[in-house]
Each structure stands twice: as C-alpha cells, then as structure tokens.
Design a protein around this motif. Structure first.
Motif, PDB file in Angstrom:
ATOM      1  N   VAL A  18       6.551   8.096   1.351  1.00  0.00           N
ATOM      2  CA  VAL A  18       7.411   7.546   2.378  1.00  0.00           C
ATOM      3  C   VAL A  18       8.739   7.456   1.878  1.00  0.00           C
ATOM      4  N   VAL A  35       0.795  -6.744   4.588  1.00  0.00           N
ATOM      5  CA  VAL A  35      -0.318  -7.724   4.855  1.00  0.00           C
ATOM      6  C   VAL A  35      -1.546  -6.879   4.632  1.00  0.00           C
ATOM      7  N   SER A  61       0.847  -1.373   0.006  1.00  0.00           N
ATOM      8  CA  SER A  61      -0.032  -0.024  -0.020  1.00  0.00           C
ATOM      9  C   SER A  61       0.920   1.131  -0.050  1.00  0.00           C
ATOM     10  N   ASN A  93      10.575   3.665  12.052  1.00  0.00           N
ATOM     11  CA  ASN A  93       8.839   3.799  11.899  1.00  0.00           C
ATOM     12  C   ASN A  93       8.455   3.510  10.532  1.00  0.00           C
ATOM     13  N   LEU A  94       9.160   4.434   9.612  1.00  0.00           N
ATOM     14  CA  LEU A  94       8.725   4.053   8.206  1.00  0.00           C
ATOM     15  C   LEU A  94       8.882   2.885   7.750  1.00  0.00           C
ATOM     16  N   ASP A  95      10.049   2.256   8.113  1.00  0.00           N
ATOM     17  CA  ASP A  95      10.319   0.648   7.773  1.00  0.00           C
ATOM     18  C   ASP A  95       8.933  -0.112   8.184  1.00  0.00           C
ATOM     19  N   ALA A  96       8.914   0.042   9.565  1.00  0.00           N
ATOM     20  CA  ALA A  96       7.835  -0.623  10.168  1.00  0.00           C
ATOM     21  C   ALA A  96       6.479  -0.471   9.823  1.00  0.00           C
ATOM     22  N   SER A  97       6.093   0.727   9.491  1.00  0.00           N
ATOM     23  CA  SER A  97       4.734   0.811   8.884  1.00  0.00           C
ATOM     24  C   SER A  97       4.446   0.293   7.217  1.00  0.00           C
ATOM     25  N   GLU A  98       5.591   0.436   6.755  1.00  0.00           N
ATOM     26  CA  GLU A  98       5.717   0.000   5.343  1.00  0.00           C
ATOM     27  C   GLU A  98       5.504  -1.723   5.359  1.00  0.00           C
ATOM     28  N   SER A  99       6.078  -2.044   6.414  1.00  0.00           N
ATOM     29  CA  SER A  99       6.105  -3.757   6.413  1.00  0.00           C
ATOM     30  C   SER A  99       4.631  -4.319   6.826  1.00  0.00           C
ATOM     31  N   SER A 100       4.221  -3.455   7.977  1.00  0.00           N
ATOM     32  CA  SER A 100       2.768  -3.652   8.189  1.00  0.00           C
ATOM     33  C   SER A 100       1.979  -3.665   7.218  1.00  0.00           C
ATOM     34  N   LEU A 101       1.961  -2.570   6.245  1.00  0.00           N
ATOM     35  CA  LEU A 101       1.054  -2.574   5.190  1.00  0.00           C
ATOM     36  C   LEU A 101       1.109  -3.380   3.993  1.00  0.00           C
ATOM     37  N   GLY A 126      -0.633   4.609  -0.478  1.00  0.00           N
ATOM     38  CA  GLY A 126      -1.416   5.144   0.827  1.00  0.00           C
ATOM     39  C   GLY A 126      -0.233   5.889   1.708  1.00  0.00           C
ATOM     40  N   LEU A 127       1.021   5.564   1.839  1.00  0.00           N
ATOM     41  CA  LEU A 127       2.014   6.238   2.771  1.00  0.00           C
ATOM     42  C   LEU A 127       2.427   7.425   1.930  1.00  0.00           C
TER      43      LEU A 127
END
Lengths: 290, 151
Positions: free
Chosen positions: A59, A246, A52, A236-244, A55-56
């Motif tokens: 980023v 899924v 996604s 945080n940029l890495d983490a939120s991207e990896s969450s998305l 959506g970010l």
C-alpha cells in the motif's frame, strides 16, 4: 434517480441486527457450561491496535504512485490551460489581421508574434516533471518536440499502478495534445498565411484554431476526471489502512470458529457472521477511540 | 484456530479469512460483486457487507484479501442535504448508498467520511460499485463524531 436516504434498507438491516443479538443471547445460554474465550472476557485478548500493513499488499508503494501521478496530472492541466490561452491569443491576432485595418507591415509583425506562440507551445510540449519529459509517450528521456513542431516521441499510453493489478492512464501523449489536436498545425498555418496569404486565407485559419481550442478543453476534462479518480483511490488507501488499525490481537484466544460452527446449526449463516463481528466491533472501536 | 468438536458441515457456505474479525463463515450467496473493485484496489472484486452493532455503520470485508476491510457509514444522517444522483431507472428495492470512513490517526482528531466517492450497493442483485460524484465540492474528508454514533 436521486438517493436522499437509506431508510428502507436500514429497516431491513435493523431487523437483521436485532435477530443477531437475540441469537447471541440464546447461544450464551446454550453454551454456558463451555469455556469460550471472548474479547470482552479476557483483557489480554481485548482489541489491541495492530497495524496490518503487511496484509495490504504494497500500500505504501501505491500511495507513492498516486502522489507521483497527481503531480503529472497537475502539470498537464497547467500546460493545457496555457495552450488554451495561446490559441485564444492567436485567434485574436487572426481576427484583427483578417480585417481592413491590417496592412502588410502589421501582418509581418504579427507573423513574428505567432512564431513566438509556436515556440511557447513547443516549450510546453517539452515539459519535464522531475527527470522525465511528460509528453513523449514512453520516450521520457529526450525532448519530444523539435523547434519546428515535429513530434519525436511515441504513442505509448502512460500508466501507473495504484492498486493490485490496477492500472490507470495518466497523461496524454504530445501527439494527442499538440499535433493531432491541431494546435501546432493551426498556429503554423496562421503564421504562414500572415506572411504570404490574403485576408481570406488568414480568416480561414480561424476554424482550425477553434477546433484545436475545443480539443484542448476535451483533454482538460479527461485530465480532471483522472485526477478525481486518483484522489479517491488515495482516500481509499488511507481509509482501509486506518480501518485495519482496529484489529484484534491474533493471540487473544478468541475462539470464533467454535462459536460460529455451533451457531450455524441453529440459524442462518450470515446472521452468525454478523453476530461474531458485533461482539468484537464495539469493543474494538471504543478501545481505539480511547 | 480449530474447533475441538466436529464442525457441523453446511452446504453452500464459504470461509472469509478476515484479519479483522477472524474466520467468518458466510452463505455462498453473501458476497457482493464489485466489477471494478474499489478505487485503488481493482484486484479485489468480492466483498461481504457486515452491519456493525450501531445503526448506520457497516464493514465491507474483502472475501479474497483478509486484511482488506472498509468501515462504511450511512452518510445521509451525517450530512443533511447530501444527495447522490444515479444514472438509469430506480431499481426496486432502492440501492444502499454508503460512504467510506477514515478513522482518526491520533487522539483529538475526528473520523471523516468521503462524500465525494460513495459506495452503491444493490443487495438484491449482490452487486456494488464505487462512484465518483461529478461535484468536486463534495468533501473527501468530511468530519463527523464517530464516538457519538457508537454510544
């Protein structure tokens, strides 16, 4: 206070989870006659990996900014370390030349050495990272320091955008680090007193050198804090991207809204939200892990 | 996605257009306010906390930005001896302290958790913030076995 566990909250949250599960069971019974598409029923609608990234907002650009600023902060840290070393050296010289073992000859020679220290400080003040001078405030195209130590830059705060509307201060200005800190002033005083001063006046320059050194340490601490802040923003940029990555397929026909509006009539709305996410979450993550 | 039956109107709710979970209807009191946002995402100040099906895992979903969601984990079982010092007095009830998970990018890698920058949540007052610990030795990418926790 020291936090060593989340046990009290986990108890509360566990009961919310089990309520949500019980609710799901009740709901399935109520709506057994209805055709509700769910991720676990429909393989096509099963969680697919989907970036996604759009959506970010921007980023990738923020990541680049974070990397760029980190390079500048690293350079500033190195410069400040070196300035600290030069000031320490100057203090050693001042102490030795303010003693009885010094002579006019040694003082003249030492004045020349302090002159070289000043040159090095000016050089550090004119540090470039890439094509930009680091310590001129917003004047990044021309060297901010002249040979005599005078500052030609401005007092603009350098900032970078590392998130939507999220600006952080990056490096200090040359005036803050070298002029207002007293570094150049103290070294210049020492050189002048070595040339034409007395034991007392030479010793008198030590206070200025100490103050400048202390201020350098303060700037180093600020630099360190900014660097850590930047590191975490990057994480945080890495983490939120990896969450998305899924995320379910939007075409998957998951009629969450139907399910949730039904359940709102029965129970607390937040629990309903937990429920709908639970159904997707476990499948999404295990699919991803495969 | 629209419901075929007439939706039941409820007062004091709001719709969170989650990209991850689809539209979520939550009570208006559910969002947790982050006065400074999350580091790197300063513009997004309101999030809802959703417990995942497994104990110790949560999602922090932005209310305004549907595509922004963090996976959080309870760090204490994953890292024995982990301590977070908070300034000030102990609020009652104590805050929830969670850490951000980064999922593995490729097969064979593990998920990691950021121990250096925990997220502190006061569920009573519905406020939250992300801290940077004054301990640079804390790992920003501490590996842990996510699959085992999901089992």
């Amino acid at each position: 206070m020291r936090v060593t566990n989340n046990m009290r909250q986990e108890q509360v949250l566990r009961s919310l989870r089990s309520n949500a599960a019980a609710l799901a069971k009740a709901q399935e019974q109520i709506s057994s006659g209805r055709r509700i598409e769910r991720a676990s029923d429909d393989p096509v609608a099963a969680a697919r990996l989907m970036r996604s990234a759009r959506g970010l907002r921007g980023v990738e650009q923020y990541r680049r900014n974070v990397t760029g600023v980190r390079a500048q902060l690293d350079a500033e840290e190195s410069v400040l370390d070196q300035v600290g070393d030069l000031l320490t050296r100057a203090k050693e010289l001042a102490t030795s030349q303010a003693s009885d073992t010094a002579s006019a000859k040694t003082r003249t020679a030492t004045a020349a050495e302090v002159d070289r220290l000043i040159e090095q400080v000016v050089q550090l003040g004119n540090t470039k990272v890439g094509h930009e001078y680091l310590f001129g405030g917003h004047q990044t195209a021309t060297p901010p320091f002249q040979a005599d130590g005078s500052y030609l830059g401005d007092d603009g705060t350098r900032q970078a955008e590392i998130g939507a509307g999220y600006l952080v201060d990056t490096t200090h200005t040359g005036r803050q680090l070298f002029s207002a800190s007293g570094a150049i002033g103290a070294l210049t005083s020492l050189r002048d007193e070595l040339r034409t001063g007395t034991t007392a006046t030479i010793a008198g320059t030590i206070t200025g050198l100490d103050t400048a050194f202390d201020r350098t340490q303060v700037h180093l601490a600020e630099n360190g804090a900014r660097a850590r802040q930047l590191d975490v923003a990057g994480q945080n940029l890495d983490a939120s991207e990896s969450s998305l990555t899924v995320a379910q397929n939007a075409d998957g026909g998951i009629s969450l809204e139907e399910t949730t509006t039904r359940m709102l009539a029965i129970q607390n709305t937040l629990q309903a939200a937990y429920l709908s996410t639970n159904r997707l979450l476990n499948l999404s993550l295990t699919e991803y892990m495969r | 996605m629209t419901a075929s039956a007439a939706p039941i109107e409820l007062l004091d709710t709001l719709l969170v257009p989650s990209r991850l979970f689809g539209p979520l209807r939550v009570p208006a009191s559910a969002p947790i306010r982050f006065p400074d946002g999350m580091l790197g995402f300063g513009g997004d100040r309101r999030f809802v906390l959703l417990p995942a099906e497994s104990d110790g895992l949560f999602w922090l979903q932005s209310v305004e930005e549907g595509a922004l969601a963090f996976l959080l984990a309870d760090p204490f079982p994953l890292c024995p001896g982990y301590i977070v010092e908070l300034a000030g007095e102990e609020p009652v009830p104590p805050p929830l302290v969670l850490c951000i998970v980064t999922l593995p990018r490729a097969a064979g890698e593990t998920a990691t958790i950021n121990l250096q920058a925990p997220v502190v949540l006061d569920l009573e007052r519905r406020s939250g913030r992300q801290l940077i610990l004054n301990d640079p030795s804390r790992d920003t990418r501490h590996p842990f076995d996510l699959a085992a926790r999901l089992a």
